[in-house]
Design a protein around this motif. Structure first.
Motif, PDB file in Angstrom:
ATOM      1  N   ARG A   5     -38.854 -58.319 -18.212  1.00  0.00           N
ATOM      2  CA  ARG A   5     -39.997 -57.968 -17.359  1.00  0.00           C
ATOM      3  C   ARG A   5     -40.163 -58.976 -16.221  1.00  0.00           C
ATOM      4  N   ILE A   6     -39.935 -60.236 -16.545  1.00  0.00           N
ATOM      5  CA  ILE A   6     -40.024 -61.271 -15.503  1.00  0.00           C
ATOM      6  C   ILE A   6     -38.960 -61.042 -14.442  1.00  0.00           C
ATOM      7  N   ARG A   7     -37.741 -60.725 -14.891  1.00  0.00           N
ATOM      8  CA  ARG A   7     -36.660 -60.456 -13.931  1.00  0.00           C
ATOM      9  C   ARG A   7     -36.987 -59.239 -13.070  1.00  0.00           C
ATOM     10  N   LEU A   8     -37.566 -58.217 -13.674  1.00  0.00           N
ATOM     11  CA  LEU A   8     -37.950 -57.026 -12.917  1.00  0.00           C
ATOM     12  C   LEU A   8     -39.022 -57.374 -11.880  1.00  0.00           C
ATOM     13  N   PHE A   9     -39.954 -58.219 -12.282  1.00  0.00           N
ATOM     14  CA  PHE A   9     -41.008 -58.669 -11.364  1.00  0.00           C
ATOM     15  C   PHE A   9     -40.398 -59.442 -10.195  1.00  0.00           C
ATOM     16  N   TYR A  10     -39.468 -60.343 -10.501  1.00  0.00           N
ATOM     17  CA  TYR A  10     -38.782 -61.095  -9.449  1.00  0.00           C
ATOM     18  C   TYR A  10     -38.029 -60.154  -8.509  1.00  0.00           C
ATOM     19  N   LEU A  11     -37.373 -59.156  -9.100  1.00  0.00           N
ATOM     20  CA  LEU A  11     -36.606 -58.200  -8.297  1.00  0.00           C
ATOM     21  C   LEU A  11     -37.513 -57.450  -7.320  1.00  0.00           C
ATOM     22  N   LEU A  12     -38.677 -57.032  -7.793  1.00  0.00           N
ATOM     23  CA  LEU A  12     -39.625 -56.326  -6.926  1.00  0.00           C
ATOM     24  C   LEU A  12     -40.087 -57.225  -5.777  1.00  0.00           C
ATOM     25  N   ILE A  13     -40.369 -58.483  -6.094  1.00  0.00           N
ATOM     26  CA  ILE A  13     -40.805 -59.432  -5.055  1.00  0.00           C
ATOM     27  C   ILE A  13     -39.726 -59.590  -3.991  1.00  0.00           C
ATOM     28  N   MET A  49     -34.004 -63.324   5.246  1.00  0.00           N
ATOM     29  CA  MET A  49     -33.405 -62.172   4.559  1.00  0.00           C
ATOM     30  C   MET A  49     -32.168 -62.596   3.779  1.00  0.00           C
ATOM     31  N   THR A  50     -31.359 -63.447   4.400  1.00  0.00           N
ATOM     32  CA  THR A  50     -30.153 -63.943   3.726  1.00  0.00           C
ATOM     33  C   THR A  50     -30.525 -64.729   2.472  1.00  0.00           C
ATOM     34  N   TYR A  51     -31.535 -65.592   2.608  1.00  0.00           N
ATOM     35  CA  TYR A  51     -31.951 -66.386   1.450  1.00  0.00           C
ATOM     36  C   TYR A  51     -32.510 -65.489   0.343  1.00  0.00           C
ATOM     37  N   SER A  52     -33.229 -64.451   0.734  1.00  0.00           N
ATOM     38  CA  SER A  52     -33.769 -63.525  -0.269  1.00  0.00           C
ATOM     39  C   SER A  52     -32.647 -62.795  -1.000  1.00  0.00           C
ATOM     40  N   LEU A  53     -31.593 -62.444  -0.269  1.00  0.00           N
ATOM     41  CA  LEU A  53     -30.431 -61.823  -0.915  1.00  0.00           C
ATOM     42  C   LEU A  53     -29.786 -62.790  -1.904  1.00  0.00           C
ATOM     43  N   VAL A  54     -29.718 -64.060  -1.511  1.00  0.00           N
ATOM     44  CA  VAL A  54     -29.172 -65.080  -2.416  1.00  0.00           C
ATOM     45  C   VAL A  54     -30.031 -65.186  -3.675  1.00  0.00           C
ATOM     46  N   ASP A  55     -31.336 -65.026  -3.513  1.00  0.00           N
ATOM     47  CA  ASP A  55     -32.241 -65.141  -4.660  1.00  0.00           C
ATOM     48  C   ASP A  55     -32.099 -63.997  -5.659  1.00  0.00           C
ATOM     49  N   LEU A  56     -31.338 -62.982  -5.309  1.00  0.00           N
ATOM     50  CA  LEU A  56     -31.062 -61.921  -6.288  1.00  0.00           C
ATOM     51  C   LEU A  56     -30.323 -62.467  -7.505  1.00  0.00           C
ATOM     52  N   ARG A  57     -29.714 -63.645  -7.355  1.00  0.00           N
ATOM     53  CA  ARG A  57     -29.043 -64.287  -8.493  1.00  0.00           C
ATOM     54  C   ARG A  57     -30.031 -64.577  -9.621  1.00  0.00           C
ATOM     55  N   LEU A  58     -31.319 -64.707  -9.260  1.00  0.00           N
ATOM     56  CA  LEU A  58     -32.328 -65.036 -10.264  1.00  0.00           C
ATOM     57  C   LEU A  58     -32.582 -63.894 -11.236  1.00  0.00           C
ATOM     58  N   VAL A  59     -32.204 -62.679 -10.838  1.00  0.00           N
ATOM     59  CA  VAL A  59     -32.463 -61.525 -11.708  1.00  0.00           C
ATOM     60  C   VAL A  59     -31.201 -61.088 -12.450  1.00  0.00           C
ATOM     61  N   VAL A  60     -30.113 -61.831 -12.239  1.00  0.00           N
ATOM     62  CA  VAL A  60     -28.846 -61.496 -12.900  1.00  0.00           C
ATOM     63  C   VAL A  60     -28.637 -62.426 -14.088  1.00  0.00           C
ATOM     64  N   THR A  61     -28.436 -61.855 -15.241  1.00  0.00           N
ATOM     65  CA  THR A  61     -28.175 -62.657 -16.439  1.00  0.00           C
ATOM     66  C   THR A  61     -26.806 -63.330 -16.330  1.00  0.00           C
ATOM     67  N   ASP A  62     -26.764 -64.599 -16.678  1.00  0.00           N
ATOM     68  CA  ASP A  62     -25.508 -65.363 -16.670  1.00  0.00           C
ATOM     69  C   ASP A  62     -24.802 -65.292 -15.309  1.00  0.00           C
ATOM     70  N   PHE A  63     -25.561 -65.481 -14.251  1.00  0.00           N
ATOM     71  CA  PHE A  63     -24.970 -65.415 -12.909  1.00  0.00           C
ATOM     72  C   PHE A  63     -23.876 -66.461 -12.734  1.00  0.00           C
ATOM     73  N   TYR A  64     -24.115 -67.675 -13.210  1.00  0.00           N
ATOM     74  CA  TYR A  64     -23.188 -68.775 -12.953  1.00  0.00           C
ATOM     75  C   TYR A  64     -21.904 -68.682 -13.768  1.00  0.00           C
ATOM     76  N   THR A  65     -21.941 -67.915 -14.840  1.00  0.00           N
ATOM     77  CA  THR A  65     -20.735 -67.786 -15.674  1.00  0.00           C
ATOM     78  C   THR A  65     -20.148 -66.374 -15.645  1.00  0.00           C
ATOM     79  N   GLY A  66     -20.927 -65.414 -15.198  1.00  0.00           N
ATOM     80  CA  GLY A  66     -20.470 -64.027 -15.252  1.00  0.00           C
ATOM     81  C   GLY A  66     -19.762 -63.538 -14.005  1.00  0.00           C
ATOM     82  N   PHE A  67     -19.737 -64.350 -12.947  1.00  0.00           N
ATOM     83  CA  PHE A  67     -19.086 -63.953 -11.699  1.00  0.00           C
ATOM     84  C   PHE A  67     -17.969 -64.939 -11.363  1.00  0.00           C
ATOM     85  N   PRO A  68     -17.016 -64.509 -10.533  1.00  0.00           N
ATOM     86  CA  PRO A  68     -15.944 -65.430 -10.131  1.00  0.00           C
ATOM     87  C   PRO A  68     -16.521 -66.709  -9.528  1.00  0.00           C
TER      88      PRO A  68
END
Length: 387
Positions: A5-13, A49-68
């Motif tokens: 729910r927190i991630r969904l809230f962040y995504l909406l923001i 806008m660019t920084y906000s796109l970067v912040d989408l990492r906050l709603v992705v589980t295991d961003f630092y280990t799940g992507f190249p």
């Protein structure tokens, strides 16, 4: 479940922030202000806008280990660089609203830290800034990069504070107070991110400030003449009204009316484009005359201009100074004739209407003299037309 729910809230923001920034970007055009000022504001919007796109990492589980790893590094670097760009564009935005003659040079010099940081973030040097394993680890060099952000902000804020102290006009004070307020956005978001690293703090703090800046640009459009970029009648009226309230024999207010003589002949014989060029030339000349003085220049309407201010000697040799400025303009192939009327207001009991009427009366006395030169001016125009 709570984390989802927190991630969904962040995504909406984040989505709302990106949408709002996109709308503001699409509504921002050169009619809102001078070209460099509007360009800097749009640069800020793109950076956010660019920084906000970067912040989408906050709603992705295991961003630092799940992507190249290279992708993660690119996203991290882009976040830092986007924030620095927003600070740079803010510096340019503030500087563009001043009359500092060397501002173009300063803007180019200010690009050097951007280039150095880009080199540090997007080359193998990034290892000296941060490393990414399960979580990002930052080196002390990142503090140096963030320091550059605040250097831009502090210089811009110092300029705004200085201008706020100097100006007396309510509208100008409102503009510069908004610029001073801008640094609070960065400070607030910085503290939030310091305590809560993985929340979209920028998006929380950004929108009120960006909307305030957009409204200020809209205000500028309302009070600025579209062709000449000088103050318009509404703004100079307000300025004179405020200045009269404090004028006296010791601090008189000088009101100067300027009228372009034979302007209809210029339009009829040379075309309206040439007529517009003449008006722009006058606006440039009047701006240069008032650049270091406590005075404002405005387009009063049609082919009439007005200068008002309390600077001593504002009206001294005014005609000669204006002619010299017009002669410097390489866009003009002739020096337009003009008439001038000057009124010195020494009483706060005088109304704005009376002050302008007095200057206008003096203008028409001078105009009678200038009209005797009409035949000579016509010959000058004909010669230009034949060329």
């Amino acid at each position: 479940m709570t984390e989802d729910r927190i991630r969904l809230f962040y995504l909406l923001i984040i989505i709302i922030a990106i949408m709002n920034l996109g709308i503001l970007y699409s509504k921002t055009n050169e009619n809102l202000g001078n070209k460099r000022e509007v360009g800097a504001f749009k640069g800020m919007l793109l950076s956010f806008m660019t920084y906000s796109l970067v912040d989408l990492r906050l709603v992705v589980t295991d961003f630092y280990t799940g992507f190249p790893r290279l992708f993660v590094l690119f996203v991290m670097g882009t976040g830092f660089f986007a924030m620095m760009c927003s600070c740079y564009f803010w510096f340019v935005y503030v500087l563009s609203s001043t009359r500092i003659k060397s501002k173009v040079i300063l803007i180019h010099i200010a690009k050097i830290p951007l280039l150095l940081v880009a080199l540090a973030l997007y080359t193998p040097f990034y290892t000296h800034v941060y490393t990414v394993t399960d979580e990002p680890t930052f080196s002390p060099l990142l503090s140096v990069i963030l320091m550059f952000d605040y250097v831009y902000l502090i210089i811009a804020t110092a300029i705004s504070i200085k201008k706020y102290i100097q100006v007396k006009n309510r509208l100008e004070r409102k503009k510069y107070s908004g610029q001073i307020f801008y640094i609070l956005f960065y400070t607030a978001s910085g503290y939030i991110m310091g305590y809560f690293l993985n929340i979209p703090a920028i998006e929380f703090c950004m929108m009120p400030v960006v909307l305030k800046l957009f409204v200020d640009l809209q205000d500028s459009r309302i009070y600025t003449d579209a062709l000449t970029k000088l103050d318009n009648r509404r703004r100079i009226d307000e300025y004179i009204y405020q200045e009269i309230s404090t004028c006296s024999k010791e601090k008189p207010l000088t009101v100067i009316m300027i009228d372009v003589d034979f302007f209809k002949s210029i339009n009829d014989m040379l075309g309206h484009d040439e007529g517009d060029a003449v008006l722009v030339a006058f606006s440039t000349a009047l701006t240069n005359i008032t650049v270091s003085k406590y005075a404002r220049a405005a387009r009063w309407g049609g082919d009439e201009f007005l200068i008002a201010g309390k600077e001593k000697g504002l009206a001294d040799d005014f005609k000669d100074k204006l002619i010299k400025e017009l002669e410097k303009n390489k866009e003009l192939s002739f020096v337009p004739h003009f008439s001038v009327g000057v009124f010195t207001c020494t009483s706060s009991d005088t109304t704005t209407k009376q002050a302008i009427a007095e200057a206008d009366a003096q203008l028409y006395k001078d105009k009678e003299i200038q009209h005797k030169k009409y035949e000579g001016f016509q010959n000058q125009i004909r010669e230009k037309k034949l060329k």
